[in-house]
Write a protein that holds these residues in place. Structure first.
Motif, PDB file in Angstrom:
ATOM      1  N   PRO A  94       3.034   0.826 -15.811  1.00 21.81           N
ATOM      2  CA  PRO A  94       2.004  -0.172 -16.117  1.00 21.81           C
ATOM      3  C   PRO A  94       1.258  -0.602 -14.856  1.00 21.81           C
ATOM      4  CG  PRO A  94       4.166  -1.185 -16.171  1.00 21.81           C
ATOM      5  CD  PRO A  94       4.384   0.293 -15.963  1.00 21.81           C
ATOM      6  N   MET A  95      -0.044  -0.745 -14.991  1.00 22.47           N
ATOM      7  CA  MET A  95      -0.912  -1.188 -13.899  1.00 22.47           C
ATOM      8  C   MET A  95      -1.796  -2.319 -14.438  1.00 22.47           C
ATOM      9  SD  MET A  95      -1.919   2.648 -12.522  1.00 22.47           S
ATOM     10  CE  MET A  95      -3.235   2.104 -11.474  1.00 22.47           C
ATOM     11  N   PRO A  96      -1.232  -3.522 -14.596  1.00 22.26           N
ATOM     12  CA  PRO A  96      -2.020  -4.612 -15.168  1.00 22.26           C
ATOM     13  C   PRO A  96      -3.148  -5.052 -14.249  1.00 22.26           C
ATOM     14  CG  PRO A  96       0.094  -5.429 -14.388  1.00 22.26           C
ATOM     15  CD  PRO A  96       0.127  -3.929 -14.246  1.00 22.26           C
ATOM     16  N   HIS A  97      -4.273  -5.421 -14.857  1.00 23.89           N
ATOM     17  CA  HIS A  97      -5.448  -5.923 -14.153  1.00 23.89           C
ATOM     18  C   HIS A  97      -5.912  -4.948 -13.072  1.00 23.89           C
ATOM     19  CE1 HIS A  97      -3.556  -9.534 -15.918  1.00 23.89           C
ATOM     20  NE2 HIS A  97      -4.789  -9.642 -16.388  1.00 23.89           N
ATOM     21  N   SER A  98      -6.165  -3.723 -13.484  1.00 23.08           N
ATOM     22  CA  SER A  98      -6.571  -2.659 -12.559  1.00 23.08           C
ATOM     23  C   SER A  98      -8.045  -2.752 -12.195  1.00 23.08           C
ATOM     24  CB  SER A  98      -6.301  -1.286 -13.174  1.00 23.08           C
ATOM     25  OG  SER A  98      -4.918  -1.067 -13.312  1.00 23.08           O
ATOM     26  N   ILE A  99      -8.299  -2.651 -10.903  1.00 16.19           N
ATOM     27  CA  ILE A  99      -9.653  -2.614 -10.360  1.00 16.19           C
ATOM     28  C   ILE A  99      -9.766  -1.284  -9.623  1.00 16.19           C
ATOM     29  CG2 ILE A  99     -11.300  -3.724  -8.809  1.00 16.19           C
ATOM     30  CD1 ILE A  99      -9.517  -6.323  -9.198  1.00 16.19           C
ATOM     31  N   PHE A 100     -10.370  -0.290 -10.261  1.00 21.66           N
ATOM     32  CA  PHE A 100     -10.472   1.037  -9.672  1.00 21.66           C
ATOM     33  C   PHE A 100     -11.628   1.067  -8.673  1.00 21.66           C
ATOM     34  CE2 PHE A 100      -8.005   1.807 -13.419  1.00 21.66           C
ATOM     35  CZ  PHE A 100      -7.098   2.774 -13.008  1.00 21.66           C
ATOM     36  N   PHE A 101     -11.351   1.642  -7.490  1.00 16.44           N
ATOM     37  CA  PHE A 101     -12.371   1.674  -6.442  1.00 16.44           C
ATOM     38  C   PHE A 101     -12.660   3.062  -5.906  1.00 16.44           C
ATOM     39  CE2 PHE A 101      -8.326   0.724  -4.380  1.00 16.44           C
ATOM     40  CZ  PHE A 101      -8.307   1.578  -3.295  1.00 16.44           C
ATOM     41  N   SER A 151       0.860  -1.180   0.000  1.00 11.86           N
ATOM     42  CA  SER A 151       0.000   0.000   0.000  1.00 11.86           C
ATOM     43  C   SER A 151       0.894   1.228   0.000  1.00 11.86           C
ATOM     44  CB  SER A 151      -0.936  -0.033   1.219  1.00 11.86           C
ATOM     45  OG  SER A 151      -0.181   0.033   2.407  1.00 11.86           O
ATOM     46  N   ALA A 152       0.333   2.366   0.357  1.00 16.22           N
ATOM     47  CA  ALA A 152       1.062   3.637   0.279  1.00 16.22           C
ATOM     48  C   ALA A 152       2.297   3.668   1.170  1.00 16.22           C
ATOM     49  CB  ALA A 152       0.138   4.788   0.656  1.00 16.22           C
ATOM     50  N   ARG A 153       3.378   4.130   0.595  1.00 11.42           N
ATOM     51  CA  ARG A 153       4.604   4.335   1.362  1.00 11.42           C
ATOM     52  C   ARG A 153       4.511   5.685   2.082  1.00 11.42           C
ATOM     53  NH1 ARG A 153       7.252   5.016  -4.199  1.00 11.42           N
ATOM     54  NH2 ARG A 153       7.508   7.254  -4.389  1.00 11.42           N
ATOM     55  N   ARG A 154       5.501   5.963   2.871  1.00 12.37           N
ATOM     56  CA  ARG A 154       5.538   7.205   3.639  1.00 12.37           C
ATOM     57  C   ARG A 154       5.355   8.412   2.714  1.00 12.37           C
ATOM     58  NH1 ARG A 154      10.278   8.911   7.848  1.00 12.37           N
ATOM     59  NH2 ARG A 154       9.235  10.761   8.625  1.00 12.37           N
ATOM     60  N   GLY A 155       4.482   9.329   3.134  1.00 10.74           N
ATOM     61  CA  GLY A 155       4.216  10.523   2.349  1.00 10.74           C
ATOM     62  C   GLY A 155       3.027  10.385   1.421  1.00 10.74           C
ATOM     63  N   PHE A 156       2.472   9.187   1.311  1.00 15.54           N
ATOM     64  CA  PHE A 156       1.311   8.934   0.462  1.00 15.54           C
ATOM     65  C   PHE A 156       0.236   8.247   1.295  1.00 15.54           C
ATOM     66  CE2 PHE A 156       4.936   9.254  -2.310  1.00 15.54           C
ATOM     67  CZ  PHE A 156       4.474  10.068  -3.333  1.00 15.54           C
ATOM     68  N   VAL A 157      -0.978   8.129   0.745  1.00 13.61           N
ATOM     69  CA  VAL A 157      -2.103   7.580   1.498  1.00 13.61           C
ATOM     70  C   VAL A 157      -2.847   6.537   0.669  1.00 13.61           C
ATOM     71  CG1 VAL A 157      -4.340   8.137   2.551  1.00 13.61           C
ATOM     72  CG2 VAL A 157      -2.434   9.725   2.781  1.00 13.61           C
ATOM     73  N   THR A 158      -3.191   5.441   1.301  1.00 14.10           N
ATOM     74  CA  THR A 158      -4.160   4.493   0.747  1.00 14.10           C
ATOM     75  C   THR A 158      -5.437   4.734   1.536  1.00 14.10           C
ATOM     76  OG1 THR A 158      -2.480   2.847   0.192  1.00 14.10           O
ATOM     77  CG2 THR A 158      -4.754   2.061   0.438  1.00 14.10           C
ATOM     78  N   PRO A 159      -6.533   5.084   0.860  1.00 15.18           N
ATOM     79  CA  PRO A 159      -7.760   5.406   1.602  1.00 15.18           C
ATOM     80  C   PRO A 159      -8.348   4.173   2.281  1.00 15.18           C
ATOM     81  CG  PRO A 159      -8.192   5.325  -0.750  1.00 15.18           C
ATOM     82  CD  PRO A 159      -6.718   5.164  -0.581  1.00 15.18           C
ATOM     83  N   ARG A 160      -8.758   4.361   3.540  1.00 13.67           N
ATOM     84  CA  ARG A 160      -9.447   3.291   4.274  1.00 13.67           C
ATOM     85  C   ARG A 160     -10.944   3.472   4.094  1.00 13.67           C
ATOM     86  NH1 ARG A 160      -6.562   3.891   9.933  1.00 13.67           N
ATOM     87  NH2 ARG A 160      -6.259   5.965   9.108  1.00 13.67           N
ATOM     88  N   GLY A 161     -11.665   2.358   4.170  1.00 16.95           N
ATOM     89  CA  GLY A 161     -13.112   2.409   4.053  1.00 16.95           C
ATOM     90  C   GLY A 161     -13.626   1.239   3.244  1.00 16.95           C
ATOM     91  N   SER A 162     -14.900   1.342   2.874  1.00 20.31           N
ATOM     92  CA  SER A 162     -15.557   0.295   2.100  1.00 20.31           C
ATOM     93  C   SER A 162     -15.985   0.891   0.764  1.00 20.31           C
ATOM     94  CB  SER A 162     -16.768  -0.226   2.876  1.00 20.31           C
ATOM     95  OG  SER A 162     -17.367  -1.282   2.192  1.00 20.31           O
ATOM     96  N   TYR A 163     -15.643   0.222  -0.314  1.00 20.00           N
ATOM     97  CA  TYR A 163     -15.858   0.765  -1.654  1.00 20.00           C
ATOM     98  C   TYR A 163     -16.429  -0.285  -2.595  1.00 20.00           C
ATOM     99  CZ  TYR A 163     -12.548   4.120   0.259  1.00 20.00           C
ATOM    100  OH  TYR A 163     -11.924   5.032   1.064  1.00 20.00           O
ATOM    101  N   GLY A 164     -17.172   0.190  -3.572  1.00 20.36           N
ATOM    102  CA  GLY A 164     -17.597  -0.644  -4.679  1.00 20.36           C
ATOM    103  C   GLY A 164     -16.591  -0.497  -5.801  1.00 20.36           C
ATOM    104  N   VAL A 165     -16.679  -1.358  -6.776  1.00 22.03           N
ATOM    105  CA  VAL A 165     -15.781  -1.286  -7.928  1.00 22.03           C
ATOM    106  C   VAL A 165     -16.320  -0.227  -8.888  1.00 22.03           C
ATOM    107  CG1 VAL A 165     -14.881  -2.557  -9.916  1.00 22.03           C
ATOM    108  CG2 VAL A 165     -15.081  -3.689  -7.691  1.00 22.03           C
ATOM    109  N   GLN A 166     -15.471   0.715  -9.283  1.00 26.15           N
ATOM    110  CA  GLN A 166     -15.876   1.760 -10.224  1.00 26.15           C
ATOM    111  C   GLN A 166     -15.675   1.333 -11.673  1.00 26.15           C
ATOM    112  OE1 GLN A 166     -13.617   5.215  -8.941  1.00 26.15           O
ATOM    113  NE2 GLN A 166     -15.286   5.863  -7.603  1.00 26.15           N
ATOM    114  N   ARG A 167     -14.525   0.704 -11.951  1.00 22.20           N
ATOM    115  CA  ARG A 167     -14.271   0.231 -13.306  1.00 22.20           C
ATOM    116  C   ARG A 167     -13.109  -0.756 -13.298  1.00 22.20           C
ATOM    117  NH1 ARG A 167     -11.360   5.094 -13.458  1.00 22.20           N
ATOM    118  NH2 ARG A 167      -9.400   4.961 -14.585  1.00 22.20           N
TER     119      ARG A 167
END
Length: 175
Positions: free
Chosen positions: A53-60, A23-39
């Motif tokens: 490259p971001m293979p097999h991306s599941i955007f939330f 997940s996010a390294r120092r200085g960045f954030v991975t959002p916590r919470g509950s999400y549906g799949v956007q695309r």
């Protein structure tokens, strides 16, 4: 996903899986919470981070995604700009599961402290920068140093001691 343990648990019709993530390294954030799949995108290239490259991306959430990463040595520790990274094979399987079954993404836990890692990495980068700077300085100066100077340091500290009238007649093809 549990940011504290840098792991993802998946329950699906294909089985249950536990995978290491980054997940996010120092200085960045991975959002916590509950999400549906956007695309879903089979292959996405990050416009924000040098077309990475971001293979097999599941955007939330906006630009945040779960995706494969070729930096598998970093899995299990914070390393991203905020996305959730998985090993490429795990990302491909998750992508297929989400495509066929849908998903609810839950991100919990507190990010692990990676201060020690960041400091060690910074020390390494500082040292590498110092070495590179010295090499550039030495390379530029050695282009003008006479071949017969005992050392670069001797020539830098006493260049006149090694000057002679024929120094300008040096022919590099003679080496």
């Amino acid at each position: 996903m549990d940011l504290s343990t840098q792991t993802m648990h998946v329950s699906s019709g294909a089985g249950d899986f536990d995978w290491p993530i980054s997940s996010a390294r120092r200085g960045f954030v991975t959002p916590r919470g509950s999400y549906g799949v956007q695309r879903l995108e089979a292959m996405h290239y990050s416009h924000k981070y040098h077309n990475s490259p971001m293979p097999h991306s599941i955007f939330f959430r906006g630009g945040y995604a779960i995706h494969g990463s070729y930096a598998t040595g970093s899995l299990g520790a914070p390393a991203s700009h905020g996305c959730i990274r998985l090993a490429p094979a795990n990302a491909a399987l998750l992508y297929q599961i989400v495509r066929s079954e849908g998903a609810r993404i839950s991100i919990t836990g507190s990010p692990v402290s990676n201060t020690r890692y960041a400091r060690a990495e910074q020390r390494h980068h500082n040292r590498a920068a110092q070495i590179a700077a010295r090499r550039m300085q030495a390379g530029a100066a050695l282009g003008y140093a006479p071949r017969y100077a005992p050392s670069f340091d001797d020539w830098v500290h006493q260049p006149s001691a090694f000057a002679h009238p024929g120094a300008m007649d040096y022919d590099p093809s003679a080496d």
